[in-house]
Design an enzyme around this catalytic site. Structure first.
Site, mmCIF file in Angstrom:
data_model
loop_
_atom_site.group_PDB
_atom_site.id
_atom_site.type_symbol
_atom_site.label_atom_id
_atom_site.label_comp_id
_atom_site.label_asym_id
_atom_site.label_seq_id
_atom_site.Cartn_x
_atom_site.Cartn_y
_atom_site.Cartn_z
ATOM 1 N N THR A 58 -2.354 9.061 8.201
ATOM 2 C CA THR A 58 -1.958 7.659 8.271
ATOM 3 C C THR A 58 -2.534 6.970 9.497
ATOM 4 O OG1 THR A 58 0.089 8.083 7.051
ATOM 5 C CG2 THR A 58 0.046 6.102 8.407
ATOM 6 N N SER A 94 -3.048 14.441 5.293
ATOM 7 C CA SER A 94 -2.758 15.773 5.818
ATOM 8 C C SER A 94 -2.325 16.748 4.742
ATOM 9 C CB SER A 94 -1.711 15.717 6.937
ATOM 10 O OG SER A 94 -0.437 15.371 6.434
ATOM 11 N N THR A 114 0.973 13.174 9.552
ATOM 12 C CA THR A 114 2.226 13.781 10.013
ATOM 13 C C THR A 114 2.828 14.768 9.012
ATOM 14 O OG1 THR A 114 3.532 11.915 9.153
ATOM 15 C CG2 THR A 114 2.794 11.786 11.444
#
Length: 381
Positions: A67, A111, A144
């Site tokens: 992000t 991710s 994250t």
């Protein structure tokens, strides 16, 4: 069998005063910068260290995506990968007073796309940077969702006293309160702080510093999303200085011996689980299995039977828990209780989450460590 070395905790040092936290700075540079950069080995794009202060320490920013590298696509009306590490760095020109910065763009992916091949490549990139004497530490920008897994992987596989600081963002670069620039500024300050040495890989978001082993994401969208369970933060980044309150005491190094990792699967225990997924994992060639068990590390009789069968076929089975904090222990003696699992040859994951237990088991297996007592010793460190 390769010996796995425990790393002693580094004693806390006297905090060093630092300049205050700076404003977010300039707007994002054009995403087209990425394609204009020269390409280094393994296809990674890189930019040289920024010019100011040749006697300053160097911090290497390794950009992987997430992000923190996304903007709103005007057609899709949703965040997508859009900016490079250089674009992110351009939002905080003020960090030049702390360090000379260099950027390596090795990927730009969510991710959730991270996997063992990407982790292996990242270990090599980070290790190469840290081996250079002028480099103070490495910053990894990353999504994250799997940030804690990548942090744990790097903490285990990179052998260096220099810090590795992983950052991300909960808000994308199109949002007015984009948190990426603040997190990058804080990471640079940690990178050059003498107290950060010997603490391994750390996650630094929202002014808070967490150890790789302990940290986990606890909220889907809040900026204060990373927590370290029972043990708390390593420290904080305050306006005037970086403060460390403790050092991680349970670090260990597992050498990276191969570019390909053995397949290790995670299977959940839940009400009504019948063990078929454990059997399927073995049938599909899993070399290890992590069970996301209940409570202290308990399963029901069908799961217990499947686990015993897997162990009988030479597949190591590690018992973790779906409970966020606390250790698994061989306590209960009913069929499928933790004690019966340990007696059957299962390994207790201690306080590692299922996803982190999987990473440690993969790395142990690729080192030739598969015997139950040796694997248990690594999980108990």
């Amino acid at each position: 069998m390769t010996a796995i070395r425990s790393l002693p905790p580094r004693p806390a040092q006297r905090p060093t005063p630092r300049l205050g936290t700076l404003p977010l700075g300039a707007a994002l540079a054009a995403a087209a910068l990425m394609t204009a950069l020269p390409v280094d080995r393994a296809g990674a794009q890189s930019a040289p260290a920024s010019a100011p202060g040749s006697n300053q320490p160097v911090c290497t920013l390794v950009a992987t995506g997430g992000t923190i590298a996304m903007k709103i696509d005007p057609v899709k009306q949703a965040p997508v990968p859009a900016i490079s590490g250089d674009d992110l760095l351009a939002t905080v020109p003020e960090v030049g007073k702390y360090a000379r910065m260099e950027v390596k763009n090795i990927s730009n992916v969510p991710s959730g796309y991270m996997d063992p091949p990407r982790w292996v490549a990242l270990t090599k990139e980070v290790t190469a940077a840290l081996e250079r004497p002028e480099v103070s530490g490495v910053i990894v920008s990353h999504g994250t969702d799997t940030l804690e897994e990548t942090a744990w992987w790097l903490d285990l596989t990179v052998q260096s006293d220099k810090p590795i600081i992983l950052i991300g963002a909960q808000r994308n670069a199109s949002e007015k309160d984009f948190d990426g620039p603040r997190n990058l500024t804080n990471a640079v300050r940690i990178c050059v702080d003498a107290q950060a040495k010997g603490k391994g890989a750390m996650i630094a978001l929202n002014d808070q510093i967490n150890a790789a082993r302990d940290v986990t994401k606890v909220h889907t969208s809040a900026v204060e999303t990373f927590r370290s369970g029972d043990f708390g933060f390593l420290g904080v980044v305050d306006p005037d200085r970086v403060i460390f309150a403790r050092s991680p005491a349970r670090r260990q190094h597992v050498p990276l011996k191969a570019d390909t990792m053995p397949p290790v699967e995670i299977v959940s225990m839940y009400g009504g689980a019948d063990g078929r997924l454990v059997k399927a994992a073995v049938d599909q060639g899993a070399k290890g299995i992590v069970i996301e068990a209940l409570g202290w590390g308990n399963v029901n009789p069908p799961m217990f039977a499947a686990i015993k069968e897997a162990i009988g076929k030479g597949v190591p089975v590690v018992i973790s828990t779906r409970v966020p904090t606390g250790r698994v222990m061989p306590v209960y003696g009913f069929e499928g209780g933790g004690k019966t699992l340990a007696d059957a040859g299962a390994i207790m994951a201690d306080d590692l989450s299922p996803q982190k237990a999987r990473i440690l088991l993969m790395l142990l297996l690729q080192n030739g460590v598969s015997e139950g007592k040796a694997v248990q010793a690594a999980f108990s460190r």
